[in-house]
Design an enzyme around this catalytic site. Structure first.
Site, PDB file in Angstrom:
ATOM      1  N   ASP A   1      17.361  86.350  17.065  1.00 30.58           N
ATOM      2  CA  ASP A   1      17.061  87.199  17.741  1.00 30.58           C
ATOM      3  C   ASP A   1      17.447  88.822  17.632  1.00 30.58           C
ATOM      4  OD1 ASP A   1      19.625  87.897  18.387  1.00 30.58           O
ATOM      5  OD2 ASP A   1      19.543  87.439  20.244  1.00 30.58           O
TER       6      ASP A   1
ATOM      7  N   CYS B   1      21.641  84.244  17.118  1.00 31.43           N
ATOM      8  CA  CYS B   1      22.522  85.626  17.181  1.00 31.43           C
ATOM      9  C   CYS B   1      23.194  86.085  17.404  1.00 31.43           C
ATOM     10  CB  CYS B   1      21.945  85.158  18.678  1.00 31.43           C
ATOM     11  SG  CYS B   1      22.443  83.907  19.968  1.00 31.43           S
TER      12      CYS B   1
ATOM     13  N   THR C   1      25.816  85.935  19.332  1.00 34.84           N
ATOM     14  CA  THR C   1      27.046  85.018  19.731  1.00 34.84           C
ATOM     15  C   THR C   1      26.468  83.602  19.093  1.00 34.84           C
ATOM     16  OG1 THR C   1      26.174  83.900  21.728  1.00 34.84           O
ATOM     17  CG2 THR C   1      28.104  85.790  21.656  1.00 34.84           C
TER      18      THR C   1
ATOM     19  N   HIS D   1      29.078  64.689  11.711  1.00 30.19           N
ATOM     20  CA  HIS D   1      29.965  62.986  13.427  1.00 30.19           C
ATOM     21  C   HIS D   1      28.270  63.271  14.334  1.00 30.19           C
ATOM     22  CE1 HIS D   1      34.037  63.334  13.033  1.00 30.19           C
ATOM     23  NE2 HIS D   1      33.607  62.744  11.833  1.00 30.19           N
TER      24      HIS D   1
ATOM     25  N   HIS E   1      28.885  57.431  14.680  1.00 28.67           N
ATOM     26  CA  HIS E   1      28.627  58.102  15.145  1.00 28.67           C
ATOM     27  C   HIS E   1      27.143  58.343  15.397  1.00 28.67           C
ATOM     28  CE1 HIS E   1      32.128  60.350  14.170  1.00 28.67           C
ATOM     29  NE2 HIS E   1      32.278  59.769  13.164  1.00 28.67           N
TER      30      HIS E   1
END
Length: 146
Positions: free
Chosen positions: A11, A68, A70, A101, A136
């Protein structure tokens, strides 16, 4: 993951870092598919996340990098896609674990909280780290919607 094609999406808050990462990848021989955005003008992150997610769902690309402010919003939107396993990563240790993982095929970067150098380290770790499989694998197989 040896495929040399990788997709990017961001963004407005992630635009500058996306451009930096795009050049970083191109310098290392990657074919970069850029789903935008293409400026720092305000946009909605889901619009670009879904372009990247659709490309992964259609097997047009195997992995991606999303950015973005965060990293949260864009990763949430991406993880709505059936074949996407997006790991929000702010350092190389988290990126390595997302690959080892969780078999992450997209890494989300928080542009407002990491430097360009840190972002490059996260991306390189994401690209270099293999999935461990084993115990995993069972867990990753349970991620997809029922």
């Amino acid at each position: 993951m040896m495929d040399k094609k990788i997709a990017l999406a961001a963004d407005h808050a992630g635009y500058e870092l996306k451009e930096c990462i795009k050049h970083y990848l191109a310098d290392r021989g990657f074919e970069v598919i850029d789903f935008g955005t293409n400026s720092a003008e305000s946009v909605d992150y889901p619009d670009f996340a879904h372009k990247l997610g659709d490309a992964i769902d259609k097997d047009e690309v195997l992995r991606g990098i999303a950015i973005c402010g965060t990293g949260n919003g864009i990763s949430m939107a991406l993880n709505k896609h059936q074949k996407v396993r997006c790991a929000l990563s702010w350092n190389k240790e988290i990126a390595a674990l997302g690959r080892q993982h969780n078999n992450a095929n997209v890494v989300a970067l928080p542009a407002r909280f990491i430097s360009e150098e840190e972002a490059k380290q996260v991306v390189q770790t994401f690209l270099d780290t293999p999935f461990e499989g084993g115990r995993h694998e069972r867990r990753v197989n349970k991620i997809a919607c029922w």
